[in-house]
Scaffold this motif. Structure first.
Motif, PDB file in Angstrom:
ATOM      1  N   TYR A 183       0.735  -0.823   0.454  1.00 28.18           N
ATOM      2  CA  TYR A 183       0.019  -0.144  -0.046  1.00 28.18           C
ATOM      3  C   TYR A 183       1.317   1.200   0.531  1.00 28.18           C
ATOM      4  CZ  TYR A 183      -4.543  -2.778   0.847  1.00 28.18           C
ATOM      5  OH  TYR A 183      -5.270  -3.648   1.205  1.00 28.18           O
ATOM      6  N   PHE A 184       0.253   2.255  -0.204  1.00 28.95           N
ATOM      7  CA  PHE A 184       1.001   3.390  -0.283  1.00 28.95           C
ATOM      8  C   PHE A 184       1.684   4.178   0.568  1.00 28.95           C
ATOM      9  CE2 PHE A 184      -2.209   5.471  -3.923  1.00 28.95           C
ATOM     10  CZ  PHE A 184      -1.438   4.444  -4.866  1.00 28.95           C
ATOM     11  N   ASP A 185       1.380   4.043   1.930  1.00 26.83           N
ATOM     12  CA  ASP A 185       1.626   3.989   2.885  1.00 26.83           C
ATOM     13  C   ASP A 185       3.471   3.937   3.238  1.00 26.83           C
ATOM     14  OD1 ASP A 185       0.334   6.708   3.546  1.00 26.83           O
ATOM     15  OD2 ASP A 185      -1.357   5.895   4.308  1.00 26.83           O
ATOM     16  N   GLY A 186       3.052   2.391   3.326  1.00 28.01           N
ATOM     17  CA  GLY A 186       4.264   1.716   3.014  1.00 28.01           C
ATOM     18  C   GLY A 186       5.796   2.446   1.864  1.00 28.01           C
ATOM     19  N   MET A 187       4.603   2.598   1.050  1.00 29.58           N
ATOM     20  CA  MET A 187       6.404   3.229  -0.345  1.00 29.58           C
ATOM     21  C   MET A 187       6.453   4.388   0.146  1.00 29.58           C
ATOM     22  SD  MET A 187       3.740   2.346  -3.439  1.00 29.58           S
ATOM     23  CE  MET A 187       2.789   0.665  -3.845  1.00 29.58           C
ATOM     24  N   ILE A 188       5.597   5.319   0.774  1.00 30.13           N
ATOM     25  CA  ILE A 188       6.204   6.525   1.268  1.00 30.13           C
ATOM     26  C   ILE A 188       7.206   6.060   2.216  1.00 30.13           C
ATOM     27  CG2 ILE A 188       5.591   8.414   2.216  1.00 30.13           C
ATOM     28  CD1 ILE A 188       3.073   8.140   0.931  1.00 30.13           C
ATOM     29  N   ALA A 189       7.291   5.468   3.248  1.00 33.31           N
ATOM     30  CA  ALA A 189       8.188   5.633   4.594  1.00 33.31           C
ATOM     31  C   ALA A 189       9.436   4.847   3.662  1.00 33.31           C
ATOM     32  CB  ALA A 189       7.455   4.072   5.723  1.00 33.31           C
ATOM     33  N   ASP A 190       9.154   3.619   2.807  1.00 31.35           N
ATOM     34  CA  ASP A 190      10.495   3.518   2.316  1.00 31.35           C
ATOM     35  C   ASP A 190      11.024   4.556   1.425  1.00 31.35           C
ATOM     36  OD1 ASP A 190       9.718   0.862   3.213  1.00 31.35           O
ATOM     37  OD2 ASP A 190       9.671   0.421   1.702  1.00 31.35           O
ATOM     38  N   ALA A 192      10.891   7.488   2.362  1.00 30.95           N
ATOM     39  CA  ALA A 192      11.142   8.950   3.081  1.00 30.95           C
ATOM     40  C   ALA A 192      12.951   8.324   4.174  1.00 30.95           C
ATOM     41  CB  ALA A 192      10.385   9.128   4.575  1.00 30.95           C
ATOM     42  N   ILE A 193      12.860   7.166   3.863  1.00 32.19           N
ATOM     43  CA  ILE A 193      13.852   6.231   4.958  1.00 32.19           C
ATOM     44  C   ILE A 193      15.264   6.964   3.867  1.00 32.19           C
ATOM     45  CG2 ILE A 193      14.985   3.987   5.643  1.00 32.19           C
ATOM     46  CD1 ILE A 193      12.244   3.577   7.135  1.00 32.19           C
ATOM     47  N   GLU A 194      15.084   6.290   2.708  1.00 31.16           N
ATOM     48  CA  GLU A 194      15.934   6.620   1.103  1.00 31.16           C
ATOM     49  C   GLU A 194      16.517   7.774   1.226  1.00 31.16           C
ATOM     50  OE1 GLU A 194      15.943   4.731  -2.340  1.00 31.16           O
ATOM     51  OE2 GLU A 194      13.975   3.632  -1.676  1.00 31.16           O
ATOM     52  N   ALA A 195      15.015   8.961   1.235  1.00 28.46           N
ATOM     53  CA  ALA A 195      16.208  10.873   1.405  1.00 28.46           C
ATOM     54  C   ALA A 195      16.358  10.887   2.586  1.00 28.46           C
ATOM     55  CB  ALA A 195      14.202  11.736   1.056  1.00 28.46           C
ATOM     56  N   LEU A 196      15.471  10.066   4.052  1.00 34.36           N
ATOM     57  CA  LEU A 196      16.853  10.490   4.755  1.00 34.36           C
ATOM     58  C   LEU A 196      18.242  10.635   5.115  1.00 34.36           C
ATOM     59  CD1 LEU A 196      14.601   9.807   8.205  1.00 34.36           C
ATOM     60  CD2 LEU A 196      15.152  12.325   7.244  1.00 34.36           C
ATOM     61  N   SER A 197      18.512   9.136   4.856  1.00 37.41           N
ATOM     62  CA  SER A 197      20.097   8.445   4.097  1.00 37.41           C
ATOM     63  C   SER A 197      20.979   9.611   3.067  1.00 37.41           C
ATOM     64  CB  SER A 197      19.804   7.512   3.420  1.00 37.41           C
ATOM     65  OG  SER A 197      21.209   7.113   3.119  1.00 37.41           O
ATOM     66  N   ASP A 198      19.557  10.039   2.449  1.00 38.17           N
ATOM     67  CA  ASP A 198      20.929  10.973   1.042  1.00 38.17           C
ATOM     68  C   ASP A 198      20.608  12.357   1.739  1.00 38.17           C
ATOM     69  OD1 ASP A 198      20.859   9.226  -0.336  1.00 38.17           O
ATOM     70  OD2 ASP A 198      19.153   9.983  -1.525  1.00 38.17           O
ATOM     71  N   ALA A 199      19.918  12.688   2.945  1.00 38.08           N
ATOM     72  CA  ALA A 199      20.179  13.752   3.421  1.00 38.08           C
ATOM     73  C   ALA A 199      20.889  14.092   4.577  1.00 38.08           C
ATOM     74  CB  ALA A 199      18.676  14.784   4.112  1.00 38.08           C
ATOM     75  N   LYS A 200      21.736  12.834   4.833  1.00 36.11           N
ATOM     76  CA  LYS A 200      22.674  12.937   5.849  1.00 36.11           C
ATOM     77  C   LYS A 200      24.268  13.644   4.709  1.00 36.11           C
ATOM     78  CE  LYS A 200      25.290   9.995   8.743  1.00 36.11           C
ATOM     79  NZ  LYS A 200      25.634  11.006  10.354  1.00 36.11           N
ATOM     80  N   SER A 201      23.799  13.411   3.730  1.00 42.25           N
ATOM     81  CA  SER A 201      25.008  13.723   2.780  1.00 42.25           C
ATOM     82  C   SER A 201      25.108  15.413   2.743  1.00 42.25           C
ATOM     83  CB  SER A 201      25.684  13.200   2.471  1.00 42.25           C
ATOM     84  OG  SER A 201      24.685  12.587   1.532  1.00 42.25           O
ATOM     85  N   LEU A 202      24.120  16.073   2.961  1.00 42.57           N
ATOM     86  CA  LEU A 202      24.170  17.276   2.651  1.00 42.57           C
ATOM     87  C   LEU A 202      24.758  18.034   3.082  1.00 42.57           C
ATOM     88  CD1 LEU A 202      20.286  17.457   1.498  1.00 42.57           C
ATOM     89  CD2 LEU A 202      21.762  17.667   0.205  1.00 42.57           C
ATOM     90  N   ASP A 203      25.008  19.121   2.693  1.00 42.80           N
ATOM     91  CA  ASP A 203      26.604  20.511   3.725  1.00 42.80           C
ATOM     92  C   ASP A 203      25.092  21.565   3.677  1.00 42.80           C
ATOM     93  OD1 ASP A 203      28.349  21.520   4.717  1.00 42.80           O
ATOM     94  OD2 ASP A 203      28.969  22.639   3.036  1.00 42.80           O
ATOM     95  N   GLN A 204      23.791  21.216   3.637  1.00 40.37           N
ATOM     96  CA  GLN A 204      22.844  22.318   4.444  1.00 40.37           C
ATOM     97  C   GLN A 204      21.558  21.563   5.021  1.00 40.37           C
ATOM     98  OE1 GLN A 204      21.560  21.791   0.206  1.00 40.37           O
ATOM     99  NE2 GLN A 204      20.571  23.522   0.395  1.00 40.37           N
TER     100      GLN A 204
END
Length: 472
Positions: A183-190, A192-204
Motif C-alpha cells: 500500500y502507498f504509505d509503506g512505499m512513502i515510508a521506504d 522517506a528512509i532513502e531520502a533521509l539517508s541522502d540528506a545526511k550527506s548534504l552540506d545544508q
C-alpha cells in the motif's frame, strides 16, 4: 539516489530566485502529515488505539491537545497552512484549492526555506495537488500514486481491482495479507528512509515533508493491522444524532463516503454492522500509519539526525466516525476541525522535564511562523498567524484566546470554553448560528445559542468573529 536528484535540485533552486546562505548547522525539520487524523491516539487518552510510535514521539516532545485547522478539507487546509494565510470567502475553500492559484503571490513555507538555503523536499501527500507550488521545492515532489499506474484508491486485492479498476471507487475498506509497502504509505515510508539517508550527506539543513495518506478513505491497510482489533468490541459513537436545536445547515450528507460501494446513497445512517466495520478500518489504518511513522523516526535516530532535527507530526484535519450522524470532515464541529499536533525539539528528546501536554489553543496558520522562529529564519510579513514556540518551550504557557476555523458559509470561533458557528449568505446576512459550551458539553450535543443565559457570550464571540472576518 543523490545523483538522480542533482539536476532537479539545481533547477529547483534557480526557479525560486536568489538563495540565501543559511548556517549549515541550522536545525533540520522533519514534517510528518497524516491525512484525516483525529486525536484518536493512545497519547491523547484513546487507549483502544494501538499507536505506540506516535505515542512515543508525544512523550518525547510536546503534544497539543487543542490544535485546530483553519479549514476542514484537504486542499484548503494544506494551502492555508503552507502559506500562513487564513481561508476566506474567496481563498482556500475546497478540497482542490491550490496555494499557487488562490494566493499566487504568496510564499510557501517550503519555498521560503528554500530561499534561505534549506534543502526542501516532499513525498506522499503534502500539497493536495502535487503540482501546487511545485517549483518552490528543491527537488520535484514524489508521490506513490504514480507507481506502476496505480490509482490513488490503492486497492491490492484482485477482486477489488477487477471489479472497480484503479480509479473507480470500490468498497470503503480493504484488508489484504500483504507487506506494508504493498500500500502507498509503506512505499512513502521506504522513500522517506532513502531520502533521509541522502540528506545526511548534504552540506545544508533540510526541510523534509512526509505526507501519509491513511487513514483517508478507503480504509485500506495490511491485514496485520486489522488483526490488532476485535470488531465485536468496537464501540459506536454515543452521539450519532444532530445536536438538539442545531440549525439545518449543520447537517450534511457525507457524500465522500456515500460514493463507495456498499454505502447507502440515501440520507440515512449506516447500519451498526457497517459502522463497526468502518471504525475497524479507520483504527487499522491509524495503526498502519503509526508503524510507518515509527520506521521513519527510527531511521532518523539510526542516522544520528535526531540530535539536530525538529519533528512535527500533525493531521490536516479531523474526521467524524458517526458523531452527529456524520462520516466525513467538512463540518464546523470539533471532530472535523481538531487534529493532533506534536512537536519534538532535539533538546527535548534527552530532557523529559521539557515535554508534556500543551492545552493552550493553537491554529494551523501558526505553524509557518513557529517553524521560522525555531529555525531562526527571518520573519515574513504575509503571515497571519503567530508563533507558539513559547508553548513548545513551556507546555504550561498560555495559548491563544481564540482560534478561527471556517468551512464554506460557516464562520467559527473557538475559545477555551465555547464554540460559536455562524453561517453567512453572499450579501453578508447571518443565516443561522450555534453555540456549544465545552465546559459542560464537550461533545457538542446541545446548541445553546438562543438560550437567554448565553446572550452575552454570543454577543462577545460574534463581535470577535466579525472582526476576524473583516481582517482577512
Amino acid at each position: 539516489m543523490m545523483k538522480k536528484y542533482f539536476w532537479t535540485l539545481i533547477v529547483g533552486l534557480l526557479s525560486v530566485g536568489q538563495v540565501s546562505a543559511v548556517d549549515k548547522n541550522a536545525p533540520n525539520v522533519l514534517f510528518i502529515m497524516v491525512d484525516d487524523l483525529r486525536p484518536e491516539l493512545g497519547a491523547y487518552g484513546k487507549t483502544v488505539i494501538k499507536s505506540p510510535n506516535i505515542d512515543k514521539l508525544a512523550n518525547e516532545g510536546v503534544m497539543f491537545t487543542n490544535a485546530y485547522v483553519n479549514v476542514p478539507v484537504c486542499g484548503a487546509s494544506r494551502a492555508s497552512m503552507m502559506t500562513g494565510l487564513r481561508p476566506n470567502k474567496k481563498r482556500f475553500r475546497t478540497f482542490y484549492a491550490r496555494a499557487d492559484e488562490d494566493a499566487e503571490n504568496a510564499k510557501t513555507l517550503f519555498g521560503y526555506l528554500t530561499e534561505q538555503g534549506y534543502h526542501t523536499q516532499s513525498m506522499g501527500k503534502i500539497m493536495h495537488d502535487a503540482g501546487d507550488s511545485v517549483s518552490q521545492w528543491s527537488i520535484a515532489p514524489w508521490k506513490s500514486s504514480s507507481i506502476g499506474g496505480m490509482g490513488h484508491r490503492n486497492y491490492v486485492l484482485e477482486e477489488n481491482i477487477a471489479r472497480f479498476g484503479r480509479v473507480k471507487k470500490g468498497p470503503p475498506f480493504e484488508s489484504a495479507d500483504v507487506e506494508d509497502n504493498a500500500y502507498f504509505d509503506g512505499m512513502i515510508a521506504d522513500h522517506a528512509i532513502e531520502a533521509l539517508s541522502d540528506a545526511k550527506s548534504l552540506d545544508q539543513p533540510f526541510f523534509m515533508a512526509v505526507g501519509f495518506v491513511k487513514p483517508h478513505l478507503p480504509f485500506n491497510a495490511p491485514k496485520r493491522y486489522w488483526d490488532l482489533y476485535n470488531e465485536r468490541d468496537i464501540e459506536l459513537a454515543d452521539n450519532p444524532f444532530q445536536p438538539t436545536n442545531a440549525p439545518v445547515r449543520a447537517v450534511h450528507g457525507w457524500g465522500e463516503l456515500r460514493k463507495f460501494d456498499g454505502i447507502p446513497k440515501k440520507p440515512k445512517l449506516v447500519s451498526d454492522d457497517m459502522a463497526r466495520k468502518l471504525i475497524h478500518g479507520y483504527y487499522a489504518s491509524v495503526s498502519y500509519v503509526d508503524a510507518q511513522v515509527g520506521k521513519v523516526l527510527g531511521e532518523l535516530d539510526a542516522l544520528g539526525l535526531s540530535d539536530n532535527t525538529i519533528v512535527f507530526l500533525l493531521g490536516d484535519h479531523g474526521w467524524s466516525l458517526g458523531e452527529h450522524g456524520l462520516w466525513a470532515k467538512h463540518s464546523p464541529f470539533d471532530h472535523a476541525t481538531k487534529t493532533p499536533l506534536i512537536v519534538r525539539l532535539p533538546s527535548q528528546k534527552e530532557n523529559p522535564a521539557a515535554t508534556g501536554a500543551a492545552h493552550g489553543l493553537v491554529e494551523f496558520v501558526d505553524i509557518f511562523p513557529t517553524i521560522l522562529e525555531l529555525t531562526k529564519q527571518p520573519k515574513l510579513d504575509q503571515l497571519q498567524g503567530s508563533s507558539f514556540v513559547a508553548q513548545i518551550r513551556d507546555p504550561k504557557a498560555p495559548g491563544k484566546t481564540a482560534v478561527f476555523p471556517r468551512y464554506q458559509l460557516a464562520e467559527v470561533i473557538k475559545t477555551e470554553d465555547y464554540a460559536l458557528t455562524e453561517w453567512y449568505g453572499k450579501q453578508g446576512k447571518m443565516l443561522a448560528r450555534m453555540l456549544y459550551d465545552h465546559r459542560v458539553d464537550p461533545e457538542e450535543t446541545h446548541n445553546v445559542a438562543e438560550e437567554p443565559e448565553y446572550s452575552d457570550v454570543v454577543e462577545d464571540l460574534h463581535n470577535q468573529l466579525v472582526a476576524m472576518m473583516e481582517s482577512r
